[in-house]
Design a protein around this motif. Structure first.
Motif, PDB file in Angstrom:
ATOM      1  N   GLY A  55      -7.646  15.024   0.036  1.00  0.00           N
ATOM      2  CA  GLY A  55      -6.980  14.967   1.331  1.00  0.00           C
ATOM      3  C   GLY A  55      -5.904  13.893   1.338  1.00  0.00           C
ATOM      4  O   GLY A  55      -5.684  13.212   0.341  1.00  0.00           O
ATOM      5  N   PRO A  56      -5.243  13.714   2.461  1.00  0.00           N
ATOM      6  CA  PRO A  56      -4.171  12.706   2.501  1.00  0.00           C
ATOM      7  C   PRO A  56      -4.747  11.294   2.372  1.00  0.00           C
ATOM      8  O   PRO A  56      -5.787  10.979   2.930  1.00  0.00           O
ATOM      9  CB  PRO A  56      -3.526  12.927   3.864  1.00  0.00           C
ATOM     10  CG  PRO A  56      -4.549  13.627   4.684  1.00  0.00           C
ATOM     11  CD  PRO A  56      -5.412  14.404   3.726  1.00  0.00           C
ATOM     12  N   LEU A  57      -4.062  10.477   1.608  1.00  0.00           N
ATOM     13  CA  LEU A  57      -4.447   9.074   1.469  1.00  0.00           C
ATOM     14  C   LEU A  57      -3.804   8.286   2.604  1.00  0.00           C
ATOM     15  O   LEU A  57      -2.653   8.516   2.962  1.00  0.00           O
ATOM     16  CB  LEU A  57      -4.002   8.524   0.117  1.00  0.00           C
ATOM     17  CG  LEU A  57      -4.623   9.207  -1.092  1.00  0.00           C
ATOM     18  CD1 LEU A  57      -4.038   8.626  -2.377  1.00  0.00           C
ATOM     19  CD2 LEU A  57      -6.131   9.062  -1.094  1.00  0.00           C
ATOM     20  N   THR A  58      -4.560   7.362   3.166  1.00  0.00           N
ATOM     21  CA  THR A  58      -4.061   6.588   4.297  1.00  0.00           C
ATOM     22  C   THR A  58      -4.150   5.088   4.016  1.00  0.00           C
ATOM     23  O   THR A  58      -4.965   4.628   3.225  1.00  0.00           O
ATOM     24  CB  THR A  58      -4.861   6.905   5.574  1.00  0.00           C
ATOM     25  OG1 THR A  58      -6.239   6.622   5.343  1.00  0.00           O
ATOM     26  CG2 THR A  58      -4.717   8.356   5.983  1.00  0.00           C
ATOM     27  N   ARG A  59      -3.299   4.374   4.707  1.00  0.00           N
ATOM     28  CA  ARG A  59      -3.331   2.906   4.663  1.00  0.00           C
ATOM     29  C   ARG A  59      -4.416   2.415   5.617  1.00  0.00           C
ATOM     30  O   ARG A  59      -4.975   3.202   6.391  1.00  0.00           O
ATOM     31  CB  ARG A  59      -1.972   2.341   5.082  1.00  0.00           C
ATOM     32  CG  ARG A  59      -0.847   2.688   4.131  1.00  0.00           C
ATOM     33  CD  ARG A  59       0.472   2.022   4.606  1.00  0.00           C
ATOM     34  NE  ARG A  59       1.564   2.359   3.739  1.00  0.00           N
ATOM     35  CZ  ARG A  59       2.317   3.457   3.865  1.00  0.00           C
ATOM     36  NH1 ARG A  59       2.109   4.298   4.842  1.00  0.00           N
ATOM     37  NH2 ARG A  59       3.300   3.680   3.028  1.00  0.00           N
ATOM     38  N   ALA A  60      -4.686   1.115   5.575  1.00  0.00           N
ATOM     39  CA  ALA A  60      -5.698   0.523   6.446  1.00  0.00           C
ATOM     40  C   ALA A  60      -5.368   0.748   7.926  1.00  0.00           C
ATOM     41  O   ALA A  60      -6.267   0.883   8.761  1.00  0.00           O
ATOM     42  CB  ALA A  60      -5.849  -0.965   6.156  1.00  0.00           C
ATOM     43  N   GLY A  72      -4.115   3.419   9.130  1.00  0.00           N
ATOM     44  CA  GLY A  72      -4.243   4.832   9.453  1.00  0.00           C
ATOM     45  C   GLY A  72      -3.027   5.674   9.137  1.00  0.00           C
ATOM     46  O   GLY A  72      -3.077   6.897   9.214  1.00  0.00           O
ATOM     47  N   SER A  73      -1.904   5.052   8.774  1.00  0.00           N
ATOM     48  CA  SER A  73      -0.705   5.830   8.452  1.00  0.00           C
ATOM     49  C   SER A  73      -0.870   6.494   7.084  1.00  0.00           C
ATOM     50  O   SER A  73      -1.499   5.950   6.177  1.00  0.00           O
ATOM     51  CB  SER A  73       0.538   4.935   8.478  1.00  0.00           C
ATOM     52  OG  SER A  73       0.426   3.910   7.520  1.00  0.00           O
ATOM     53  N   VAL A  74      -0.301   7.687   6.960  1.00  0.00           N
ATOM     54  CA  VAL A  74      -0.448   8.493   5.745  1.00  0.00           C
ATOM     55  C   VAL A  74       0.543   8.028   4.683  1.00  0.00           C
ATOM     56  O   VAL A  74       1.717   7.783   4.974  1.00  0.00           O
ATOM     57  CB  VAL A  74      -0.218   9.991   6.063  1.00  0.00           C
ATOM     58  CG1 VAL A  74      -0.243  10.826   4.799  1.00  0.00           C
ATOM     59  CG2 VAL A  74      -1.263  10.483   7.056  1.00  0.00           C
ATOM     60  N   LEU A  75       0.051   7.902   3.453  1.00  0.00           N
ATOM     61  CA  LEU A  75       0.920   7.592   2.318  1.00  0.00           C
ATOM     62  C   LEU A  75       1.672   8.855   1.932  1.00  0.00           C
ATOM     63  O   LEU A  75       1.060   9.895   1.669  1.00  0.00           O
ATOM     64  CB  LEU A  75       0.095   7.093   1.127  1.00  0.00           C
ATOM     65  CG  LEU A  75      -0.527   5.717   1.292  1.00  0.00           C
ATOM     66  CD1 LEU A  75      -1.557   5.474   0.217  1.00  0.00           C
ATOM     67  CD2 LEU A  75       0.554   4.663   1.233  1.00  0.00           C
ATOM     68  N   GLU A  76       2.977   8.804   1.887  1.00  0.00           N
ATOM     69  CA  GLU A  76       3.808   9.967   1.566  1.00  0.00           C
ATOM     70  C   GLU A  76       4.114  10.009   0.076  1.00  0.00           C
ATOM     71  O   GLU A  76       4.076   9.000  -0.608  1.00  0.00           O
ATOM     72  CB  GLU A  76       5.121   9.907   2.351  1.00  0.00           C
ATOM     73  CG  GLU A  76       4.946   9.885   3.856  1.00  0.00           C
ATOM     74  CD  GLU A  76       4.350  11.167   4.423  1.00  0.00           C
ATOM     75  OE1 GLU A  76       4.529  12.240   3.811  1.00  0.00           O
ATOM     76  OE2 GLU A  76       3.693  11.093   5.467  1.00  0.00           O
ATOM     77  N   GLY A  77       4.434  11.205  -0.419  1.00  0.00           N
ATOM     78  CA  GLY A  77       4.892  11.363  -1.799  1.00  0.00           C
ATOM     79  C   GLY A  77       3.789  11.344  -2.839  1.00  0.00           C
ATOM     80  O   GLY A  77       4.051  11.135  -4.015  1.00  0.00           O
TER      81      GLY A  77
END
Length: 130
Positions: free
Chosen positions: A25-30, A32-37
């Motif tokens: 699934g999408p990886l997120t920062r602490a 909660g924002s999604v890491l792009e690319g």
């Protein structure tokens, strides 16, 4: 004992099934924002795990109920890509007993049919039921 070789090709559908199995699934920062690319790389070499098929065992011989997969060692020698024609060779490399349990060590070698390049070696140890 040596078994007949098993020829196969990893298809786009096989790759899709593999990607579905390992997708996180999408990886997120602490925050909660999604890491792009960070989408999966497609079109590159196949993973050694994609190439390490158990189908050759199922085709070569029937295992009794209760066989345990004890250990495995993979050695990747060269890349393989989706759609290439591959051949897996399988043989019993060793049998032994430990703690009164029978073990079988299989040696598997994967080659590319077009040029004979050695792609992958697998040493698979199975614990047979008593």
């Amino acid at each position: 004992q040596t078994f007949p070789p098993y020829d196969f090709t990893v298809t786009a559908q096989d790759c899709a099934v593999f990607e579905d199995c390992i997708a996180v699934g999408p990886l997120t920062r602490a925050d909660g924002s999604v890491l792009e690319g960070l989408e999966p790389d497609t079109g590159g070499p196949l993973s050694a795990l994609e190439l390490n098929t158990f189908q050759v065992q199922r085709t070569s011989f029937r295992m009794p109920e209760g066989v345990l997969h004890a250990r495995e060692r993979l050695t990747l020698h060269a890349p393989a890509y989706e759609g290439e024609k591959l051949r897996m060779h399988i043989k019993v490399a060793q049998t032994y007993r430990r703690n009164d349990r029978p073990f079988v060590v299989l040696a598997l070698e994967l080659e590319r049919l077009d040029d004979g390049a050695r792609i992958l070696e697998v040493e698979r140890t199975l614990c047979w039921p008593r």
